[in-house]
Design a protein around this motif. Structure first.
Motif, PDB file in Angstrom:
ATOM      1  N   VAL A 114      -4.508  -7.416  -7.128  1.00  0.00           N
ATOM      2  CA  VAL A 114      -4.427  -7.401  -5.665  1.00  0.00           C
ATOM      3  C   VAL A 114      -3.658  -8.639  -5.222  1.00  0.00           C
ATOM      4  CG1 VAL A 114      -5.750  -7.484  -3.509  1.00  0.00           C
ATOM      5  CG2 VAL A 114      -6.580  -6.121  -5.440  1.00  0.00           C
ATOM      6  N   VAL A 115      -2.672  -8.442  -4.341  1.00  0.00           N
ATOM      7  CA  VAL A 115      -1.835  -9.575  -3.921  1.00  0.00           C
ATOM      8  C   VAL A 115      -2.107 -10.012  -2.484  1.00  0.00           C
ATOM      9  CG1 VAL A 115      -0.020  -9.041  -5.573  1.00  0.00           C
ATOM     10  CG2 VAL A 115       0.085  -8.042  -3.283  1.00  0.00           C
ATOM     11  N   ASP A 116      -2.827  -9.191  -1.713  1.00  0.00           N
ATOM     12  CA  ASP A 116      -3.186  -9.614  -0.357  1.00  0.00           C
ATOM     13  C   ASP A 116      -4.271  -8.700   0.204  1.00  0.00           C
ATOM     14  OD1 ASP A 116      -3.186 -11.212   1.859  1.00  0.00           O
ATOM     15  OD2 ASP A 116      -1.226 -10.583   2.613  1.00  0.00           O
ATOM     16  N   ILE A 117      -5.057  -9.243   1.123  1.00  0.00           N
ATOM     17  CA  ILE A 117      -6.103  -8.502   1.832  1.00  0.00           C
ATOM     18  C   ILE A 117      -5.985  -8.864   3.306  1.00  0.00           C
ATOM     19  CG2 ILE A 117      -8.592  -8.153   2.125  1.00  0.00           C
ATOM     20  CD1 ILE A 117      -8.916  -9.121  -0.801  1.00  0.00           C
ATOM     21  N   LYS A 118      -5.924  -7.843   4.152  1.00  0.00           N
ATOM     22  CA  LYS A 118      -5.810  -8.084   5.590  1.00  0.00           C
ATOM     23  C   LYS A 118      -6.768  -7.165   6.339  1.00  0.00           C
ATOM     24  CE  LYS A 118      -0.850  -9.136   5.408  1.00  0.00           C
ATOM     25  NZ  LYS A 118       0.489  -8.788   5.939  1.00  0.00           N
ATOM     26  N   PRO A 119      -7.298  -7.612   7.468  1.00  0.00           N
ATOM     27  CA  PRO A 119      -8.114  -6.700   8.283  1.00  0.00           C
ATOM     28  C   PRO A 119      -7.225  -5.647   8.927  1.00  0.00           C
ATOM     29  CG  PRO A 119      -7.803  -8.771   9.433  1.00  0.00           C
ATOM     30  CD  PRO A 119      -7.227  -8.964   8.059  1.00  0.00           C
TER      31      PRO A 119
END
Length: 360
Positions: A114-119
């Motif tokens: 996983v390279v990013d997590i955003k709402p």
């Protein structure tokens, strides 16, 4: 350009399979300790967008065949074989435990970086509101064209109030017909739905087709068959008749028996009502995975009489109650105009029993 791995996916799927199946399961995203503080406040968000790397995909084709037939360019598709190898999915956040995010709807296999997590923010991430203003059925039509039947059933459930087998059958028939007739974006009264029942089936038809009493595209014939004919004013039509009438008895005997007790005889306990609701939901989402031919006899270009475009009637006022009424429904007595209520005249009523004559 450098990408930083911030987490890894833990999934029961070790190898890629159909994304539709993967998105119906739960996964865990384990965030690396050095990024743990970045999760502060994430529990306030119901949905997240996960950006990940297709670490097992190799190469790519600029033009490729689609799963549902035909060809598409790479950037017009959801293929995992991409030049940059980046995937993105919106998931439901179920809970957080330390560095672990439990999510539903992630179509990534075990070990995926996983390279990013955003709402997820609907006001930023959904299609432009102007598209919806120009065409109120913009989202529904997209779901029909791409056969996102799960989502259509979810939305139909909002209209109907619950999920059940016959609502699902209405959605299934509607999606199949509108795609075959290429009528997903038909305008008002260009596509008619001629219904022969007023059961749960009719709500599935109404939601998918957009044909309602209010826009004069829904024609009700009090025949009592689980059947509908979709009619284009350009001449094409398709009739769907539920020929597999005993599918509940054959495939879901326990649910059928519970239905008879809870709904038909009104003898069920609250626990049994809850059990039936859960069973109905399960069966409904199983039905939409099937081919329409499993349930329906489908006829093309049958002979059918349809009304002209709805006329615009002038208004009149009742001499007694002074309320405005449609001229075509007015009653004339002794050279005065009355509504049917004040004139104590017969009228037609559509209810759970069908179309019946009522007396004032």
């Amino acid at each position: 350009m450098n990408l930083t791995e911030i987490a890894k996916v833990k999934s029961k799927y070790k190898e890629p399979i159909g994304p539709d199946k993967m998105k119906k399961s739960e996964s865990v995203i384990e965030v690396k300790e050095e990024f743990l503080d970045g999760l502060y406040g994430i529990e306030a968000h119901e949905y997240l967008q996960i950006l990940f790397y297709f670490h097992k995909s190799e190469g790519y084709d600029l033009i490729s065949k689609r799963r549902i037939g035909g060809e598409k360019g790479l950037f017009a598709s959801r293929s995992p074989r991409r030049p940059s190898g980046i995937g993105i999915t919106t998931v439901e956040l179920l809970k957080r435990e330390g560095n672990k995010l439990y999510v539903y709807g992630l179509d990534a296999i075990d070990g995926t970086p996983v390279v990013d997590i955003k709402p997820y923010a609907s006001f930023m991430d959904e299609a432009s509101m102007s598209l919806q203003k120009n065409n109120p059925r913009y989202k529904v039509e997209k779901m029909i064209r791409y056969q996102n039947i799960d989502e259509l059933l979810l939305k139909a459930g909002e209209l109907h109030g619950h999920y059940c087998p016959y609502l699902a059958l209405g959605v299934l028939a509607g999606v199949d017909a509108l795609n075959k007739m290429e009528a997903a974006d038909a305008g008002m009264e260009k596509l008619l739905a001629v219904l022969e029942t007023n059961s749960c089936f009719s709500d599935g038809i109404q939601f998918v087709s957009g044909a309602t009493f209010g826009n004069n595209a829904l024609i009700y014939r009090d025949i009592g068959k689980t059947a509908v004919t979709f009619v284009s004013r350009e001449g094409k039509n398709l009739r769907y008749y539920l020929s597999n009438n005993d599918f509940l008895e054959k495939d879901y005997p326990a649910a059928k028996e519970l239905f008879e007790k809870v709904v038909a005889r009104r003898e069920g306990s609250r626990a049994e009502e809850k059990e039936l609701k859960e069973l109905w939901q399960k069966i409904a989402f199983e039905i939409i995975e099937e081919e329409p031919a499993k349930y329906f006899k489908i006829e093309e270009d049958i002979e059918i009489d349809i009304p002209d475009y709805a006329p615009i009637f002038e208004d009149k006022y009742c001499s007694q109650c002074k309320e405005k009424i449609m001229a075509a429904k007015a009653v004339e007595k002794e050279e005065k105009i009355y509504c049917k209520s004040c004139a104590q005249a017969e009228y037609m009523q559509l209810d759970g029993s069908g179309l019946i004559i009522k007396n004032n």
